[in-house]
Design a protein around this motif. Structure first.
Motif, PDB file in Angstrom:
ATOM      1  N   LEU A  76       0.835  -1.204   0.000  1.00 22.42           N
ATOM      2  CA  LEU A  76       0.000   0.000   0.000  1.00 22.42           C
ATOM      3  C   LEU A  76       0.869   1.253   0.000  1.00 22.42           C
ATOM      4  CD1 LEU A  76      -2.837  -0.868   2.544  1.00 22.42           C
ATOM      5  CD2 LEU A  76      -3.098  -0.466   0.088  1.00 22.42           C
ATOM      6  N   ARG A  77       1.963   1.213   0.798  1.00 12.35           N
ATOM      7  CA  ARG A  77       2.844   2.382   0.844  1.00 12.35           C
ATOM      8  C   ARG A  77       3.424   2.676  -0.542  1.00 12.35           C
ATOM      9  NH1 ARG A  77       5.890   5.721   3.756  1.00 12.35           N
ATOM     10  NH2 ARG A  77       5.281   4.935   5.801  1.00 12.35           N
ATOM     11  N   GLU A  78       3.827   1.618  -1.233  1.00  8.75           N
ATOM     12  CA  GLU A  78       4.383   1.809  -2.574  1.00  8.75           C
ATOM     13  C   GLU A  78       3.360   2.490  -3.494  1.00  8.75           C
ATOM     14  OE1 GLU A  78       6.811  -1.024  -5.484  1.00  8.75           O
ATOM     15  OE2 GLU A  78       6.039  -2.092  -3.734  1.00  8.75           O
ATOM     16  N   ILE A  79       2.094   2.097  -3.340  1.00  8.61           N
ATOM     17  CA  ILE A  79       1.024   2.681  -4.156  1.00  8.61           C
ATOM     18  C   ILE A  79       0.849   4.165  -3.814  1.00  8.61           C
ATOM     19  CG2 ILE A  79      -1.477   2.643  -4.546  1.00  8.61           C
ATOM     20  CD1 ILE A  79      -1.146  -0.520  -4.067  1.00  8.61           C
ATOM     21  N   ILE A  80       0.817   4.467  -2.507  1.00  7.01           N
ATOM     22  CA  ILE A  80       0.642   5.868  -2.087  1.00  7.01           C
ATOM     23  C   ILE A  80       1.845   6.698  -2.539  1.00  7.01           C
ATOM     24  CG2 ILE A  80       0.307   7.429  -0.120  1.00  7.01           C
ATOM     25  CD1 ILE A  80      -1.988   5.373  -0.664  1.00  7.01           C
ATOM     26  N   GLU A  81       3.050   6.101  -2.469  1.00  4.72           N
ATOM     27  CA  GLU A  81       4.240   6.834  -2.910  1.00  4.72           C
ATOM     28  C   GLU A  81       4.190   7.098  -4.418  1.00  4.72           C
ATOM     29  OE1 GLU A  81       7.296   5.552   0.696  1.00  4.72           O
ATOM     30  OE2 GLU A  81       7.589   4.670  -1.286  1.00  4.72           O
TER      31      GLU A  81
END
Ligand SMILES: [Zn+2]
Length: 195
Positions: A76-81
């Motif tokens: 999810l963090r990769e997506i938000i980044e």
């Protein structure tokens, strides 16, 4: 009950999932928070952090589950980044991967005599897949909607917390007052030393 939490407390499933997703990302991933290094978690600390981020989960989070939730949070963090770099193509590709891996499959479900409601995970999904599917569908809905930057990454130095921007104008830049004040104070000091 061993089921996904109901979403009508906030304003629907998607909002509840976005909040849970942000809580998971901030609890389990990231290198810095509010200008300080963030210690890595393992063992009981990891279990407590994962369970705490998801709210009441009735002892369903053991170490193996917490490790898998951390992987979900990292994805999810990769997506938000990607979104915060305005790379929507990459975010969409990552989300499609998460939707496939969690085997998200919308279906209507009811418990006993309750009214029918929509689940996003497949009927035989385990606890982590249920959450991964729900989170992926809700972030995908936000991305496919008009609010691509509603979830953002703190713009302060040495902080990589994620936030939800609920403001009309969508102008939030920091995870909270701690970082906002930190950046203001640094700018003030820079002005004073420059004059
Ligand atoms: Zn911050």
């Amino acid at each position: 009950m061993a089921d996904e939490p109901e979403g009508n407390k906030v304003d629907g499933h998607h909002a509840m999932h976005l909040e849970a997703g942000v809580a998971l990302i901030n609890a389990l991933t990231g290198q810095h928070v509010h200008g300080r290094p963030k210690p890595g978690l393992d063992g009981d600390e990891l279990v407590r952090a994962a369970a705490g981020a998801l709210g009441p989960v009735d002892g369903q989070v053991d170490l193996a589950v917490a490790e898998r939730l951390r992987i979900v949070a990292s994805r999810l963090r990769e997506i938000i980044e990607s979104l915060s770099r305005r790379d929507r193509d990459q975010a969409a590709g990552l989300l499609n991967g998460m939707l496939a891996d969690s085997r998200a499959r919308p279906h209507l479900h009811r418990h006993g005599e309750q009214s029918w409601h929509l689940h996003f995970h497949s009927p035989d999904a385990d606890f982590v897949q249920q959450w991964a599917a729900g989170l992926a569908v809700s972030v995908a809905a936000a991305l496919g909607d008009h609010i691509p930057h509603r979830v953002g990454l703190c713009a302060a130095p040495r902080c990589d917390q994620v936030y939800i921007d609920a403001s009309q104008a969508q102008i939030k830049r920091f995870c909270g007052l701690a970082c906002q004040n930190r950046v203001k104070a640094a700018a003030y000091r820079a002005r004073r030393s420059g004059s």
